[in-house]
Design an enzyme around this catalytic site. Sequence first.
Site, PDB file in Angstrom:
ATOM      1  N   ASP A  95      -0.329  -5.843   0.165  1.00 57.83           N
ATOM      2  CA  ASP A  95      -1.584  -6.105  -0.528  1.00 57.83           C
ATOM      3  C   ASP A  95      -1.366  -7.336  -1.387  1.00 57.83           C
ATOM      4  O   ASP A  95      -0.268  -7.576  -1.887  1.00 57.83           O
ATOM      5  CB  ASP A  95      -1.970  -4.927  -1.432  1.00 57.83           C
ATOM      6  CG  ASP A  95      -2.527  -3.753  -0.654  1.00 57.83           C
ATOM      7  OD1 ASP A  95      -3.263  -3.979   0.319  1.00 57.83           O
ATOM      8  OD2 ASP A  95      -2.227  -2.610  -1.031  1.00 57.83           O
ATOM      9  N   CYS A 104       0.865  -1.178   0.000  1.00 54.50           N
ATOM     10  CA  CYS A 104       0.000   0.000   0.000  1.00 54.50           C
ATOM     11  C   CYS A 104       0.904   1.232   0.000  1.00 54.50           C
ATOM     12  O   CYS A 104       1.829   1.320   0.817  1.00 54.50           O
ATOM     13  CB  CYS A 104      -0.892   0.001   1.240  1.00 54.50           C
ATOM     14  SG  CYS A 104      -1.813   1.549   1.450  1.00 54.50           S
TER      15      CYS A 104
END
Length: 159
Positions: free
Chosen positions: A64, A57
């Site tokens: 992620d 992120c």
Amino acid sequence: MSRKPRISKAAAQSLQLGHQVETPASPDQAKVDRVPNPHPGTDYLVRFVAPEFTTLCPITGQPDFAHLVIDYVPGQWLVESKALKLYLTSFRNHGGFHEECTISIAKRLVKEIKPRWLRIGGYWYPRGGIPIDVFWQTGKLPGGVWVPDQGVAPYRGRG
């Protein structure tokens, strides 16, 4: 008799395939190798599935995760799979939103291999309870090419 693609000795030596290669530090530094398509006059589908794609992120720095499905109809070139794996791995320390990562991957492949058609599905695991799926394709699929469903079920929580 099958036709073998011809790769010059110099071109083969420049490929990452067959060589020990460090993971690129960033997607911009990653090399995306291509090899000649052994059937350039035939429309057919190539699929790559990366069910464990990771990136960071750009705001929190937390990881992620996504399940990527890349479908393409080759033109003169194929993407070399080891190079693709290294390119995708280079996103592990890259901060980028889901949309940026997914579309950047697709556009880089289009730039490097110039496929007749390409589609990417980025099925991102939930962040803050909301899954984000990102889809993109180039133009229209050439006629007569069979494209199976990407096979990724929509996200369903505990409900």
